[in-house]
Design a protein around this motif. Structure first.
Motif, short mmCIF file in Angstrom:
data_model
loop_
_atom_site.label_atom_id
_atom_site.label_comp_id
_atom_site.label_asym_id
_atom_site.label_seq_id
_atom_site.Cartn_x
_atom_site.Cartn_y
_atom_site.Cartn_z
N LEU A 679 0.83 -1.12 0.03
CA LEU A 679 0.06 0.19 0.27
C LEU A 679 0.93 1.33 0.01
O LEU A 679 2.00 1.14 0.57
CB LEU A 679 -0.96 0.31 1.22
CG LEU A 679 -1.84 -0.97 1.59
CD1 LEU A 679 -2.59 -0.81 2.56
CD2 LEU A 679 -2.78 -0.90 0.33
N PRO A 680 0.45 2.25 -0.51
CA PRO A 680 1.11 3.47 -0.37
C PRO A 680 1.18 3.98 1.00
O PRO A 680 0.63 3.93 1.81
CB PRO A 680 0.12 4.57 -1.32
CG PRO A 680 -0.66 3.90 -1.90
CD PRO A 680 -0.96 2.62 -1.27
N THR A 681 2.52 4.52 1.37
CA THR A 681 2.71 4.67 2.83
C THR A 681 2.91 6.45 2.55
O THR A 681 2.88 6.97 1.58
CB THR A 681 3.96 4.35 3.29
OG1 THR A 681 5.09 4.99 2.59
CG2 THR A 681 4.14 2.87 3.30
N ALA A 682 3.20 7.02 3.94
CA ALA A 682 3.37 8.33 3.90
C ALA A 682 4.52 8.87 2.67
O ALA A 682 4.71 9.93 2.10
CB ALA A 682 3.87 8.79 5.15
N LYS A 683 5.37 7.97 2.70
CA LYS A 683 6.64 8.48 1.63
C LYS A 683 6.25 8.58 0.20
O LYS A 683 7.05 8.89 -0.59
CB LYS A 683 7.92 7.39 1.83
CG LYS A 683 8.45 7.45 3.35
CD LYS A 683 9.65 6.31 3.04
CE LYS A 683 10.42 6.56 4.35
NZ LYS A 683 11.46 5.32 4.25
N ALA A 685 3.43 9.67 -0.80
CA ALA A 685 2.70 10.90 -0.96
C ALA A 685 3.24 11.97 -1.60
O ALA A 685 4.16 12.63 -1.10
CB ALA A 685 2.05 11.21 0.16
#
Ligand code: FES
Ligand code: FES
Lengths: 758, 171
Positions: A679-683, A685
C-alpha cells in the motif's frame, strides 16, 4: 454567516483522536461467542465428506453449523441470487465459506477449525475470464459463464471508422485492487427477545437487514441493523457485510447467544471482494482535425465465482466507456464473467478506474499521433452543456469539465517542462473523467432516501439518515446542511448512529450519493419544523414571516434579532411540530438495455487530474512528484473534508497505477497481508493540489453534487500518460511496476516520441 | 503463566498472563484499553502502535515477557484531565482523520517523533509514520498536522521567547 462552504470541525473527530470511538471489535456482550468461518482450500471442488465431530470435541466449542442449519434461504441476496451463504456440495473459489464454528473464546475456535474433517474431490478450475468465455470451456455459471452483458449502440460504427484519418487499437489489462480498509470486516449478532440485532462495520444497513432476514427466514421487521463506527470501507463494506452478518446471525440464532465474527487480515484479503481485474479492447478513431468519430470497446471483467455486484459495476463502466467526450459512432460490449476466483465487487470508482485507464491512454495516444497538445485535443472533444453523451443524454445543466481542464492546466501544465538530464526523466500526463452521481437507472428502485429531524426544547438538534458515515465525512457535511437550513449553530446539530429502525429503507451508501440524497431528504424533513420556528419568531419579532431570517443561531428581521433557543422554547410551549420525517426521490433516469441509450444518471460530476512524475530509467522506478486534481462537484459544503476525499483518492490511485498488485497462482491469492500487498505509505505521498470548480447543481442540497469516488478515477491514467511523456514508454497493463517499465525501455518495438520532447 | 509489572500511562499494573500474549491483547482484553487498534496482527499496519519507554512499537509484536518494568503510553494516556495533547489538537484542526482507525497509532508515532525531534522536516515526519498505514487520508493532512503540533510544542517549550523559536526548515 452561512455554514455552507466552511471547514467546520468534523463531528466524529474528537472521539477518534482520543481512542474513544467504538468500532465493532471494541464491543462485547455478556455470554458472547466467537465465530470462525471454515473455508474452501480449493478453487473448484466437490465436498465429499464433512465431519465436525472432532471439532465439537474441542474444549470450548459450542456449535458447528453448515448450510443444513440455515432456517431460511441459503442465498446472500443482492442482484442475481447465485451466491450461497455456506457452500452445499460444490466449492467455487478459494476462501468460499463452508461451515461456521462457534466457541467460548478465540483460542477454542482456532483449535476447532483445525480439527474439522473435510474431504474434497478436485474439479478443474477456470481462472481466466477470456478462457471462461470460450464456447468449449466448462461452465460454472449458466450456459456461457456470463453473469451480465451490457451494450451501447450509437450511429454506424463501420462507417464511423471509415471516415477516420487515424485509428488506434489496443488491449489494456488491469490487476486486482484490494480495499485495504485498516479495520477488517466485523459483526456482532445479538438475539434479543425474538429479534436479531446486528452491530457492525458496514456501509449499507438495509442490505444487511434483507440478507439476514432471508437467511434466518424472519421478516425484515425482526432484524435491526445498527452501524458501529466504521474503519474505512471504499465499497468493500457495501455488499460483503451481508455475508459476514448472516454468518454471525446464524450462530446467534442457533445458540441464542451474542455471536462475534471479526475477520483476520489474511482471511479478509483472501475471501472478500476487490476491484475487478479487467481486459479491455479499445479501438478509437479520429479525423485529422482531432475530432473523435468512432469508438468500439469490449470490456471484460473477471467477476469471480459469484455475481455479487458485478452486473452493476459493469453497467457503470459501460455507461462511461467513452469518457466525457462526444462521439457519433459507438459500439460497446461489456461482460462480467464467472471464474473460479474470489468474487469481486464494489470499490471506489465502481468499474470506472479500469475503463478510464483505457479511455485516457487512448486519448493521449491519439493526441500524440496527431501532434496535437493533449489538453487542446480534449478541449475539441469534451462534453459541454447542450451536448449529448454517447448514451444520448442531453446535458442541460451542471457540466463544467471544461473549467476543470482549464484550471488544471493553468495551475500546472507547462509546455516548457523541466527536462531532467541523465537517467531520471520527468514527464506530465493528463486525464479527464466524468462520473454519474448516484445509482442511476441501474438501481432506480433504490434511488430514494429518508431522514428524520428532531429539534429539542433546549435548542439542540438530532437527526438520522439511512446512509452511513465511514470516514468520508458525511455526518459533518449533513450536519452543516441541516444547520444551515434551520439557521441553528453547527455545534448544536448531531447525528444519531445509522440504524434500520430510524428511517425507512434509503438504499445503500454508495455511488457518491449520500450528500445529494440524504442532504435533500434532511432539508425536506426540516421544512415543517422551520415553518414552526418561523411562525413563532415572526410573532416574537413582530415582523411578517417573509422578513424573518434564520441563521447562525438567531432569528432576525431587519435590525431586530432574537436567539433561536428562546424561539424554540416558545415553539415547545405552543406545542408546534418540532420533529419530522423527510423523503427524497432521485430525479428521473432511463436506460434501454438493447441500445444502451437513455438518461442513465440525473447529473454528472467531472474532474481533471494532472500528474507530474519522475522515472528512473535505470531501475524503472516511478516517483509521482505532484498531482493537480480539479473537480467540479457543484458546491463544496466543507472544503477541508472535500480536500481530504481528494487526497485519499489520489493516493489510492497512485497505488493502483504503480504498485498495488495481486498475481494469484492457481486461484490462490499469495499476497494476503501488507508485507506483500504493498500500500502507499506517507513516503509515497506527492504534493497534491486540489481545487474545486463550483457551479451549483440546482437539484442538489445548496448546489452540491457527489464527490467521494471521483478522486481516484483519473489518477492512474494521468500517471501512466506522464510516464509516457517522460520516457516514450506506454504501459497498458496496470500496475506499472518497475519490471514492466524496464522491459519496455529495453524492448525494441517502435514507440512514439512524446510531444513534449519534439 | 508469568507475573509482570509494568506501567501503563499513569498507572502501575500487575498482571498474570501467558508469556506469549501480545501487548495488544493485554491492553485491549485484560486492561480494557480499546483505543489501541488491530489492523493486521502481524506488525505491518501500525494501527496498534503505542509508546514503550519513549519509542514507538507495534504492540501486536511485543510479548508479555518483554514488559517487565516498562512504561507504556497508549492513546488513552495522551490527554490529561480532558486536555488534549498538541498532536491530538492538531489532528482535529487539520482534519487529519477520516475513518479514524489508523488514528491512535498514527498519533502515537507522531508523538514519539516529537519527543525526540522538536523540529522535524517533512521527510523526517514521513519516515516516522511510514510504518503507519492510512488508507483514507493520503497522509497529506496528517503530515500538516504533525508540523502544526511541532510548532505548538516549540511555542509551549519556549513561552517567553515568542518569535524566537527555531524556524521550521520546511517553510
Ligand atoms: S496490528 Fe499491529 S501492526 Fe497491524
Ligand atoms: S483515517 Fe482511515 S485509515 Fe487513516
Amino acid at each position: 454567516m452561512s455554514v455552507i462552504g466552511k471547514s467546520e470541525i468534523r463531528k466524529d473527530v474528537r472521539l477518534k483522536v482520543t481512542g474513544k470511538a467504538v468500532y465493532i471489535d471494541d464491543l462485547s456482550f455478556p455470554e458472547m461467542l466467537w465465530v470462525k468461518v471454515v473455508r474452501s482450500p480449493l478453487p473448484h471442488g466437490l465436498i465429499k465428506r464433512f465431519n465436525p465431530s472432532s471439532a465439537l470435541a474441542v474444549q470450548g466449542i459450542v456449535s458447528v453449523l453448515t448450510y443444513k442449519d440455515i432456517p431460511g434461504t441459503n442465498v446472500v441476496p443482492i442482484v442475481l441470487m447465485d451466491q450461497p451463504l455456506l457452500a452445499e456440495k460444490v466449492v467455487r473459489y478459494i476462501g468460499e465459506p463452508i461451515a461456521l464454528i462457534a466457541g467460548e473464546d478465540r483460542q477454542a475456535i482456532e483449535e476447532g477449525a483445525r480439527e474439522i474433517d473435510i474431504e474434497f474431490e478436485k474439479l478443474p478450475p477456470i481462472l481466466d475470464p477470456l478462457m471462461a468465455m470460450k464456447e468449449d470451456s466448462p461452465k460454472i455459471y449458466g450456459k456461457d459463464n456470463i453473469f451480465s452483458h451490457h451494450r451501447i449502440r450509437r450511429g454506424n460504427i463501420r462507417q464511423g471508422f471509415e471516415e477516420c484519418d487515424l485509428v488506434v487499437e489496443n488491449r489494456y489489462t488491469t490487476s486486482y485492487q484490494e480495499h485495504a480498509y485498516i479495520e477488517t470486516q466485523g459483526v456482532i449478532a445479538v438475539p434479543y427477545e425474538g429479534r436479531m440485532k446486528i452491530y457492525g462495520s458496514l456501509q449499507c444497513p438495509f442490505y444487511v437487514q434483507h440478507a439476514v432476514s432471508s437467511v434466518l427466514g424472519l421478516p425484515y421487521s425482526q432484524i435491526e441493523v445498527i452501524q458501529t463506527t466504521t474503519g474505512g470501507a471504499f465499497g468493500g463494506k457495501e455488499d460483503v457485510p451481508s455475508l459476514v452478518a448472516s454468518q454471525a446471525a446464524l450462530v446467534a440464532f442457533h445458540t441464542k447467544r451474542p455471536a462475534k465474527l471479526i475477520y483476520t487480515r489474511e482471511e479478509d484479503v483472501e475471501s472478500m471482494s476487490k476491484r475487478h481485474p479487467a481486459v479491455i479492447d479499445y479501438k478509437s478513431g479520429v479525423t485529422k482535425e482531432g475530432y473523435l468519430k468512432a469508438v468500439q470497446v469490449k470490456y471484460v471483467l473477471n467477476a469471480g465465482a459469484y455475481s455479487t455486484l458485478s452486473p452493476i459495476v459493469l453497467w457503470r463502466g459501460t455507461v462511461h466507456a467513452v469518457g466525457p467526450y462526444k462521439c457519433p459512432n459507438v459500439k460497446v460490449d461489456s461482460y462480467a464473467v464467472a471464474t473460479n476466483t474470489v468474487p469481486c465487487g464494489a470499490f471506489r470508482g465502481f468499474g470506472m478506474p479500469q475503463i478510464t485507464f483505457a479511455i485516457e491512454s487512448q486519448m493521449d495516444e491519439l493526441a500524440n499521433r496527431l501532434h496535437i497538445d493533449p489538453i487542446e485535443f480534449r478541449l475539441r472533444n469534451i462534453l459541454r452543456k447542450g451536448d449529448r453523451t454517447v448514451t444520448g443524454h442531453l446535458i442541460k445543466e451542471s457540466m463544467e469539465l471544461e473549467k476543470t481542464l482549464k484550471k488544471a492546466s493553468q495551475i500546472g501544465w507547462k509546455r516548457e517542462r523541466e527536462i531532467s538530464n541523465g537517467y531520471k526523466k520527468r514527464g506530465m500526463g493528463i486525464a479527464c473523467n466524468y462520473y454519474g452521481v448516484g445509482l442511476g437507472a441501474g438501481g432506480r428502485h433504490l434511488a430514494k432516501a429518508g431522514a428524520w429531524v428532531s429539534v429539542l426544547s433546549d435548542g439542540s438538534v438530532n437527526f438520522a439518515v439511512g446512509t452511513t458515515e465511514m470516514g468520508q465525512g458525511m455526518e459533518t457535511v449533513l450536519s452543516q446542511i441541516l444547520a444551515n437550513e434551520l439557521g441553528v449553530k453547527y455545534e448544536r446539530v448531531s447525528m444519531v448512529p445509522t440504524a434500520t429502525t430510524q428511517v425507512p429503507d434509503s438504499g445503500p451508501t454508495v455511488a457518491s450519493r449520500a450528500t445529494v440524497m440524504s442532504g435533500n431528504a434532511l432539508i425536506k424533513a426540516a421544512r415543517p419544523i422551520k415553518k414552526s420556528i418561523m411562525e413563532v419568531a415572526s410573532k416574537m419579532l413582530k415582523s411578517p414571516i417573509s422578513k424573518v431570517k434564520l441563521a447562525d443561531g438567531y432569528a432576525t428581521s431587519g435590525t431586530k434579532r432574537i436567539g433561536l433557543d428562546e424561539v424554540i422554547d416558545k415553539c415547545f410551549q405552543q406545542r408546534k411540530i418540532m420533529s419530522s420525517q423527510g423523503w427524497y426521490k432521485a430525479p428521473y433516469t432511463s436506460w434501454n438495455k438493447a441500445t444502451g441509450q437513455g438518461k442513465p444518471y440525473f447529473v454528472y460530476s467531472t474532474g481533471t487530474n494532472l500528474a507530474e512524475v519522475e522515472v528512473n530509467t535505470l531501475t524503472g522506478e516511478v516517483t509521482v512528484k505532484r498531482i493537480i486534481a480539479v473537480h467540479d462537484v457543484g458546491k463544496v459544503i466543507n472544503p477541508q473534508t472535500a480536500a481530504g476525499q481528494v487526497e485519499g483518492g489520489v493516493l489510492q490511485g497512485i497505488g493502483y497505477a504503480l504498485f498495488e498488485d495481486m498475481a494469484p497462482a492457481g486461484g490462490k491469492i499469495l499476497n494476503t497481508n501488507f508485507s506483500t500487498y504493498i500500500l502507499p505509505t506517507a513516503k509515497d505521498a506527492p504534493e497534491i493540489v486540489s481545487n474545486f470548480i463550483e457551479d451549483p447543481y440546482p437539484q442538489g442540497p445548496f448546489g452540491a453534487k457527489g464527490l467521494g469516488e471521483q478522486p481516484i478515477i483519473g489518477v492512474a491514467p494521468a500517471v501512466i500518460n506522464a510516464i509516457f511523456d517522460a520516457t516514450g514508454v506506454r504501459i497498458r497493463d496496470l500496475p506499472a511496476t518497475p519490471e514492466k517499465i524496464i522491459a519496455e525501455l529495453n524492448s525494441h518495438h517502435p514507440t512514439f516520441i512524446p510531444l513534449g520532447r519534439r | 503463566m508469568i507475573k509482570v509489572k509494568f506501567k501503563v500511562n499513569t498507572e502501575e499494573r500487575e498482571i498474570v498472563t501467558e508469556p506469549t500474549k501480545t501487548l495488544l491483547e493485554i491492553l485491549r482484553d485484560d486492561l480494557g484499553l480499546r483505543g489501541t487498534k488491530e489492523g493486521c496482527g502481524k506488525g505491518e499496519c501500525g494501527a496498534c502502535t503505542v509508546i514503550m519507554d519513549g519509542k514507538p512499537v507495534v504492540s501486536c509484536l511485543v510479548l508479555a515477557c518483554q514488559l517487565a518494568g516498562c512504561q507504556i503510553t497508549t492513546i488513552e494516556g495522551l490527554s490529561r484531565d480532558g486536555k488534549l495533547d498538541p498532536v491530538q489538537e492538531a489532528f482535529i484542526e487539520e482534519g487529519a482523520v477520516q475513518c479514524g482507525f489508523c488514528t491512535p497509532g498514527m498519533i502515537l508515532s507522531a508523538k514519539a517523533l516529537l519527543m525526540g525531534n522538536q523540529n522535524p522536516t517533512d521527510e523526517e515526519i514521513k519516515e516516522a509514520i511510514s510504518g503507519n498505514l492510512c488508507r483514507c487520508t493520503g497522509y497529506i493532512k496528517i503530515i500538516k498536522a504533525i508540523q502544526k503540533a511541532a510548532k505548538a510544542q516549540r511555542a509551549a517549550l519556549a513561552p517567553n521567547t515568542s518569535g524566537g523559536t527555531r524556524k521550521n526548515r520546511d517553510q
